[in-house]
Scaffold this active site. Structure first.
Site, PDB file in Angstrom:
ATOM      1  N   LYS A  79      -3.531   9.294  -3.238  1.00  0.00           N
ATOM      2  CA  LYS A  79      -2.481  10.492  -2.666  1.00  0.00           C
ATOM      3  C   LYS A  79      -1.970  11.177  -3.903  1.00  0.00           C
ATOM      4  O   LYS A  79      -2.712  12.175  -4.609  1.00  0.00           O
ATOM      5  CB  LYS A  79      -1.813  10.656  -1.723  1.00  0.00           C
ATOM      6  CG  LYS A  79      -2.836  10.069  -0.667  1.00  0.00           C
ATOM      7  CD  LYS A  79      -2.147  10.246   0.436  1.00  0.00           C
ATOM      8  CE  LYS A  79      -3.288   9.850   1.858  1.00  0.00           C
ATOM      9  NZ  LYS A  79      -3.137   9.068   2.531  1.00  0.00           N
ATOM     10  N   ASP A 108       1.257  -0.786  -0.110  1.00  0.00           N
ATOM     11  CA  ASP A 108       0.103  -0.437   0.204  1.00  0.00           C
ATOM     12  C   ASP A 108       0.671   1.463  -0.042  1.00  0.00           C
ATOM     13  O   ASP A 108       1.127   1.596   1.132  1.00  0.00           O
ATOM     14  CB  ASP A 108      -0.749   0.279   1.056  1.00  0.00           C
ATOM     15  CG  ASP A 108      -1.817   1.228   1.234  1.00  0.00           C
ATOM     16  OD1 ASP A 108      -1.681   2.135   0.290  1.00  0.00           O
ATOM     17  OD2 ASP A 108      -2.495   1.661   2.106  1.00  0.00           O
TER      18      ASP A 108
HETATM   19  C1  PLP Z   1      -4.725   7.761   3.141  1.00  0.00           C
HETATM   20  C2  PLP Z   1      -4.161   6.674   3.137  1.00  0.00           C
HETATM   21  C3  PLP Z   1      -4.931   5.819   2.433  1.00  0.00           C
HETATM   22  C4  PLP Z   1      -6.533   5.552   2.290  1.00  0.00           C
HETATM   23  O1  PLP Z   1      -7.087   6.836   1.372  1.00  0.00           O
HETATM   24  P1  PLP Z   1      -7.937   7.373   0.301  1.00  0.00           P
HETATM   25  O2  PLP Z   1      -7.680   8.220  -0.766  1.00  0.00           O
HETATM   26  O3  PLP Z   1      -8.087   8.382   2.031  1.00  0.00           O
HETATM   27  O4  PLP Z   1      -9.601   6.491   0.930  1.00  0.00           O
HETATM   28  C5  PLP Z   1      -4.986   4.230   2.122  1.00  0.00           C
HETATM   29  N1  PLP Z   1      -3.307   3.699   2.370  1.00  0.00           N
HETATM   30  C6  PLP Z   1      -2.444   4.804   3.298  1.00  0.00           C
HETATM   31  C7  PLP Z   1      -1.068   4.097   3.606  1.00  0.00           C
HETATM   32  C8  PLP Z   1      -2.998   5.934   2.912  1.00  0.00           C
HETATM   33  O5  PLP Z   1      -1.836   6.655   3.713  1.00  0.00           O
END
Ligand code: PLP
Length: 395
Positions: A246, A219
């Site tokens: 992001k 992730d």
């Molecule tokens: C922010 C984040 C998410 C979720 O992303 P969203 O766009 O807010 O749904 C998932 N995994 C990690 C590691 C994150 O930092």
């Protein structure tokens, strides 16, 4: 009225109202603030970057959105091709979605169905303690953060381990044949407390996932596009599935991608229609988002962003050198991330307003005061952010 995130609406402070934004700066009616959070870590080029704004405008003049069900279009095709070339290994198959949480959901669904498609009954996921993977249900299941998820009680089918090789080996020895995936935020765990760990752990994880035929999911919603000082942690250790979000669009429009390697894709590619991946967010492959993502990657490559991130890390190390305080448990630095962890969360109460008055927007949480600045930040501005963080303890 707006129902704000992560807030007790009854007691929350009024949010600062932003009336304009440019470069690293947010403007309220009466204050100019360096955004040390990059709007939840996504705004890597800062605000109102001319090339990114232009990319959106150009595409909006054609069409803003066309669904990917039975249709396709150049911005989505070109972004999938660009990612295929830009990402390491055979991470070649790109599934778009509209947010990081959904992209993680898709990754978990892919991993589960990959096993179902081959007739395997694997029913457990391995993940890290303090993991954060999003706020939707399946992501909360693999997540491990009391403060986000306490309302949901006992979880089944997920094992959480600390980032220690011994714990990793023990988990695989015990349950390896049952794991359909091991999902991690590689090198840097963000929302779980800006925790940093060594790449040796990920290398061992890759070996064990291979040995036990478990899919490894990175992730990189937060770590992707340079935040750890690597373009992607996947450049060091290659996962089977990579999740981006992001900074994918430079933060300009919410979008995400779940990118699978050849092995995963092959697990779905068959004459059986029930082997298909049954998922399809309405806004997947949104043309404005894909156009701005392409432009973001172009700027990232052309303007040596990896060099900028190295400079940010060097200045941060120089400025934080020798900083210590009885209230501070640890200072952690990696790439474009710095975190000051305190023993007692109460010690950070009032820091946000303190920073505001000194021209910095900060959003500490729990025991963590941190900065994840836009990569375009100037040295003087970065020093200002770090000084405000240190000054808080020197009052
Ligand atoms: C922010 C984040 C998410 C979720 O992303 P969203 O766009 O807010 O749904 C998932 N995994 C990690 C590691 C994150 O930092």
């Amino acid at each position: 009225m707006i129902w704000y995130p992560y807030e007790q609406m009854k007691t929350m402070r009024q949010p600062y109202k932003i009336v304009d934004a440019e470069g690293v700066y947010l403007y309220t009616q009466d204050q100019k603030l360096i955004d040390s959070v990059s709007s939840w870590w996504c705004m890597i080029h800062g605000y109102r970057h001319p090339a990114l704004t232009e990319a959106i405008k150009r595409q909006a003049d054609r069409f803003s959105h066309v669904m990917l069900g039975g249709l396709t279009h150049d911005p989505a095709l070109r972004l999938s091709e660009k990612l295929q070339a830009f990402l390491p290994g055979d991470l070649d198959y790109c599934f778009f979605s509209d947010s990081g949480s959904v992209a993680v959901e898709v990754a978990l669904k892919m991993a589960l169905q990959f096993n179902t498609n081959r007739g395997s009954g694997r029913d457990m996921a391995l993940s890290l303690t303090h993991a954060y993977h999003g706020d939707t249900f399946k992501t909360m299941e693999v997540g491990d953060d009391e403060d986000y998820h306490f309302a949901f009680g006992e979880k089944k089918g997920v094992i959480h381990i600390p980032t220690q090789i011994a714990a990793l080996e023990e988990a695989f020895a015990k349950y390896g044949d049952r794991f359909y995936c091991f999902i991690v935020e590689p090198l840097l765990q963000g929302a779980g407390g800006m925790r940093m760990y060594d790449v040796a752990f990920l290398k061992r994880a890759r070996e064990l996932c291979d040995a036990y035929d478990t899919l490894l999911i990175f992730d990189e919603v937060a770590t992707g596009f340079g935040r750890t000082g690597n373009r992607f942690v996947a450049d060091l250790v290659c996962p089977d599935i990579l999740v981006l979000g992001k900074a994918l669009t430079g933060g300009y429009i919410g979008h995400a991608a779940t990118v699978a390697n050849h092995k995963v894709f092959q697990g779905f590619y068959s004459d059986e229609s029930r082997h298909a991946l049954m998922h399809g967010p309405t806004f997947m492959g949104n043309a404005l988002a894909c156009s701005v993502a392409l432009q973001s990657i172009k700027v990232f490559e052309q303007e040596d962003y990896m060099g900028k991130i190295r400079d940010i890390e060097a200045v941060t190390r120089r400025e934080m050198e020798g900083f210590a305080d009885a209230r501070v448990k640890e200072v952690r630095i990696m790439g474009g991330c710095v975190c000051v962890e305190v023993y007692d969360a109460q010690e950070l109460k009032g820091f946000q307003q303190f920073a505001y008055e000194r021209g910095v927007f900060s959003r500490p949480f729990l025991n963590y005061m941190y900065a994840m600045v836009p990569y375009i930040i100037g040295e003087g501005e970065l020093v200002q952010v770090l000084h405000v963080m240190k000054e808080w303890f020197q009052r």
